[in-house]
Each structure stands twice: as structure tokens, then as C-alpha cells.
Design a protein around this motif. Structure first.
Motif, PDB file in Angstrom:
ATOM      1  N   SER A  27       0.846  -1.194   0.000  1.00 45.93           N
ATOM      2  CA  SER A  27       0.000   0.000   0.000  1.00 45.93           C
ATOM      3  C   SER A  27       0.880   1.242   0.000  1.00 45.93           C
ATOM      4  CB  SER A  27      -0.911   0.017   1.244  1.00 45.93           C
ATOM      5  OG  SER A  27      -0.125   0.081   2.432  1.00 45.93           O
ATOM      6  N   ILE A  35       3.142   4.439  -0.260  1.00 45.35           N
ATOM      7  CA  ILE A  35       4.316   4.825  -1.032  1.00 45.35           C
ATOM      8  C   ILE A  35       4.966   3.615  -1.696  1.00 45.35           C
ATOM      9  CG2 ILE A  35       6.682   5.694  -0.821  1.00 45.35           C
ATOM     10  CD1 ILE A  35       5.635   7.753   1.178  1.00 45.35           C
ATOM     11  N   ARG A  85       3.644   0.840  -2.781  1.00 46.88           N
ATOM     12  CA  ARG A  85       2.846   0.445  -3.950  1.00 46.88           C
ATOM     13  C   ARG A  85       3.042   1.438  -5.081  1.00 46.88           C
ATOM     14  NH1 ARG A  85      -2.364   0.821  -6.272  1.00 46.88           N
ATOM     15  NH2 ARG A  85      -3.286  -1.214  -6.826  1.00 46.88           N
ATOM     16  N   ALA A  86       3.043   2.738  -4.743  1.00 45.44           N
ATOM     17  CA  ALA A  86       3.221   3.771  -5.761  1.00 45.44           C
ATOM     18  C   ALA A  86       4.590   3.663  -6.426  1.00 45.44           C
ATOM     19  CB  ALA A  86       3.042   5.148  -5.136  1.00 45.44           C
ATOM     20  N   SER A 126       5.174   2.847 -10.361  1.00 46.27           N
ATOM     21  CA  SER A 126       5.872   3.854 -11.168  1.00 46.27           C
ATOM     22  C   SER A 126       7.096   3.267 -11.852  1.00 46.27           C
ATOM     23  CB  SER A 126       6.276   5.047 -10.297  1.00 46.27           C
ATOM     24  OG  SER A 126       5.147   5.748  -9.820  1.00 46.27           O
ATOM     25  N   GLY A 160      -3.629   8.628   0.599  1.00 47.07           N
ATOM     26  CA  GLY A 160      -2.856   7.779  -0.295  1.00 47.07           C
ATOM     27  C   GLY A 160      -1.996   6.762   0.430  1.00 47.07           C
ATOM     28  N   THR A 161      -1.937   6.855   1.758  1.00 50.09           N
ATOM     29  CA  THR A 161      -1.213   5.868   2.555  1.00 50.09           C
ATOM     30  C   THR A 161      -2.111   5.410   3.695  1.00 50.09           C
ATOM     31  OG1 THR A 161      -0.232   7.263   4.283  1.00 50.09           O
ATOM     32  CG2 THR A 161       0.868   7.246   2.133  1.00 50.09           C
ATOM     33  N   ASP A 217       0.166  13.736  -4.422  1.00 44.71           N
ATOM     34  CA  ASP A 217      -0.227  12.336  -4.402  1.00 44.71           C
ATOM     35  C   ASP A 217       1.025  11.497  -4.161  1.00 44.71           C
ATOM     36  OD1 ASP A 217      -2.522  10.351  -5.229  1.00 44.71           O
ATOM     37  OD2 ASP A 217      -0.712   9.648  -6.247  1.00 44.71           O
ATOM     38  N   VAL A 218       0.849  10.313  -3.582  1.00 46.02           N
ATOM     39  CA  VAL A 218       2.011   9.463  -3.306  1.00 46.02           C
ATOM     40  C   VAL A 218       2.746   9.074  -4.583  1.00 46.02           C
ATOM     41  CG1 VAL A 218       1.243   8.525  -1.097  1.00 46.02           C
ATOM     42  CG2 VAL A 218       0.503   7.436  -3.233  1.00 46.02           C
ATOM     43  N   SER A 219       2.080   9.222  -5.727  1.00 41.90           N
ATOM     44  CA  SER A 219       2.756   8.927  -6.991  1.00 41.90           C
ATOM     45  C   SER A 219       3.938   9.861  -7.226  1.00 41.90           C
ATOM     46  CB  SER A 219       1.777   9.040  -8.164  1.00 41.90           C
ATOM     47  OG  SER A 219       1.246  10.362  -8.246  1.00 41.90           O
ATOM     48  N   GLY A 243       6.863   7.971  -6.255  1.00 44.33           N
ATOM     49  CA  GLY A 243       7.160   7.005  -7.302  1.00 44.33           C
ATOM     50  C   GLY A 243       7.870   7.655  -8.477  1.00 44.33           C
ATOM     51  N   GLN A 244       7.411   8.835  -8.872  1.00 44.36           N
ATOM     52  CA  GLN A 244       8.056   9.536  -9.981  1.00 44.36           C
ATOM     53  C   GLN A 244       9.478   9.941  -9.623  1.00 44.36           C
ATOM     54  OE1 GLN A 244       6.828   9.954 -13.175  1.00 44.36           O
ATOM     55  NE2 GLN A 244       8.971  10.562 -13.494  1.00 44.36           N
TER      56      GLN A 244
END
Length: 308
Positions: free
Chosen positions: A19, A21, A23-24, A28, A199-200, A244-246, A249-250
Motif C-alpha cells: 500500500s 508509497i 505500492r506507488a 511507477s 494515499g497511505t 499524491d504518493v505517486s 514514485g516519480q
């Protein structure tokens, strides 16, 4: 997949990928073309639905993403997960140490066992995972250790005592190992997120202090904890809206795209813009100067950066 894509594809292990961060970051990196092993514990029990949902999403998008069981509190599990990846690919290029937990409350009211558990989970687990992967990285002649840290390791806050202690400990382990591993060509990067109020599952699954009778002695101070999420949301709004937690990921994708030898040691991803990147810059300057005086200039880490 083109020849160039195969050459640039990294084999990546992400811990705590069920879940938030983790998961993100897993998604990503997989969407960027890397072979990702998203790890979590109890994939046939507690986390079965999470594992199946992530695999289904990966299949739907045609991603190179697999699930591997890994409990960061077990050295045997860490080694077994890494061995599984090595058996398939003969290498592991990147490890993202992300697995963690949160505790919120008056510091005095936490039991010693609670504090020990969060330090074990958020800091000592990094050593376990690293110890499992580093022999392979040394044989390969390189690799990247990536960590998910926290801005709270630089700017401390009340009500997060055990959590911040664990993140400071993890940060120190990561930094010192980074210096020691530079001569063998293994790089390290700490991703430094600010607070993510959505998001978490950090806040929803936060552990409260064991000793309520102690917490009661602080009057109405503990009551102020419940309003902190709204305060953070207001700070986010004042800075253009919550990330966003993405975004984390980015940041991981961007780090892997940077040529070897040019990656920053810290990358801040902070929607609240607390200014820890400025502290990092001064810290790096002073640390580098001291290492030069000690005759250890070859161990100086790269300068920090900021993604947001």
C-alpha cells in the motif's frame, strides 16, 4: 521490448509494497519499464488481496511486476526473497527500503517494547535487507540502495517521538553505509517525503501509546493530535494542493534515469515545503569539509537535491 530498453531495465526489489508509497513506487518503476519485485509479508494470508490486486493491475497494464514474500523483520525472509530474484535474473540492481510503521502519541506513554519495535521495523530492517543484497551487488560491481526517509528526520515534531527516532536511526544507517559502499561502486539515495495525509495507511494504522494512564497526565495536550491532519491539509492548500504518493514514485523513476555517478544522495518530495532541503545543503557542506580534513574525501556523498 527494444535492445536499448532491455539494457536500461533494472531489476528492482521494493519492500512494503502492499500500500501507500511502496505500492506507488512499485507501479511507477514498472510503468517506466523496470522489472519490479513488489514485496510484502503474508502474501497468502493477511496481504493476499493486496498482492492479487497488484498482480491483476500489472497484468492489465502489461507490466513486468511480480510479488515476492518478504518480512523485513526476518533475516531469513530477506535472504530468501533476494535469492528468489537472483535465481531468476542472476542480479538485483536496485533495492527500495520502504517498509515502515507509524506511532502517534505522547512519547512518555509508549512502552519500551513499542519503541524497540518501530526502530526494528523502520531502521534495523534496512540493515537486514541490505545485508541480503549487498554480496550480489558487490559481485556485479554496482547497484543502488534507495530508501524512503522522512522530513521529520531533519525537522522534529511533537507527538511522533518513537517514529522520528526510528527515521533518524534509519537515516544514519543509510548515510554511513552509503559512505562505506562508495569505494565498491554501490550508490545510495534517500527519498525524503513530507507528510501525505491521503494515499497511505500510515495515519489510519498508527499505533497509540500503551500506557494511557501516563498520557492522561498531560491534560488536554493529546487532544491536539486529532487536529494535525487538518493543519497539514491547510498547509498543503497554501502550497498549491496536496501531493499524491505517486510523486514519490516519480522521484524514484527520475533517480534511476540519472546516469550512474551523478545521482544526488537525498531527494526531497515535500508538498508542505518545510525547507529541509536547505538544512540538507548546509549539512552536506559541513560534512564534506570535515571528511576532507579527515583524509576521507573519496567517501564524500553527492550533494542533495529537491524534486518538489
Amino acid at each position: 521490448m527494444t535492445h536499448n530498453a532491455r539494457n536500461s531495465q533494472q531489476v528492482v526489489l521494493v519492500t512494503g509494497a502492499g500500500s501507500g508509497i511502496g505500492r506507488a513506487v512499485s507501479l511507477s518503476l514498472a510503468r517506466a519499464g523496470h522489472q519490479v519485485y513488489a514485496s510484502m509479508r503474508e502474501i497468502r494470508q493477511k496481504n493476499r488481496e493486496r498482492a492479487e490486486a497488484l498482480l491483476e493491475l500489472a497484468r492489465a497494464e502489461g507490466l513486468s511486476l511480480d510479488i515476492v514474500e518478504l518480512d523485513v523483520l526476518s533475516e531469513v525472509c530477506c535472504q530468501a526473497a533476494v535469492n528468489q530474484i537472483l535465481a531468476r535474473h542472476g542480479r538485483v540492481d536496485v533495492v527500495v527500503n520502504n517498509a515502515g510503521m507509524l506511532m502517534t502519541g505522547i512519547t512518555e506513554a509508549f512502552s519500551i517494547e513499542q519503541v524497540a519495535r518501530i526502530i526494528d521495523t523502520n531502521a534495523l530492517s534496512w540493515l537486514r535487507v541490505n545485508r541480503a543484497v549487498l554480496p550480489a551487488m558487490r559481485r556485479q560491481g554496482g547497484g543502488l540502495l534507495m530508501y524512503v526517509g522522512s522530513t521529520t528526520a531533519r525537522l522534529h515534531e511533537p507527538f511522533l517521538g518513537p517514529y522520528i527516532a526510528s527515521k533518524v536511526a534509519g537515516d544514519a544507517i543509510a548515510e554511513i553505509m552509503a559512505m562505506e559502499l562508495r569505494p565498491v561502486g554501490i550508490e545510495s539515495v534517500i527519498l525524503v517525503p513530507g507528510a501525505f495525509t491521503s494515499g497511505t495507511e500510515h495515519f489510519a494504522h498508527s499505533n497509540a501509546p500503551e500506557y494511557f494512564a501516563i498520557e492522561q497526565q498531560y491534560g488536554d495536550l493529546p487532544d491536539r493530535i486529532s487536529g494535525l491532519a487538518d493543519q497539514l491539509s491547510a498547509i498543503d492548500a497554501a502550497n498549491g494542493g496536496a501531493l499524491d504518493v505517486s510523486a514519490v514514485g516519480q522521484a524514484a523513476v527520475d533517480v534511476l534515469a540519472i546516469p550512474r555517478g551523478q545521482r544526488p544522495f537525498r531527494v526531497v518530495i515535500d508538498g508542505q515545503r518545510k525547507g529541509t532541503d536547505a538544512i540538507d545543503a548546509i549539512y552536506h557542506e559541513k560534512q564534506a569539509a570535515f571528511l576532507r580534513q579527515m583524509g576521507l574525501e573519496d567517501l564524500i556523498l553527492p550533494a542533495p537535491s529537491s524534486a518538489v
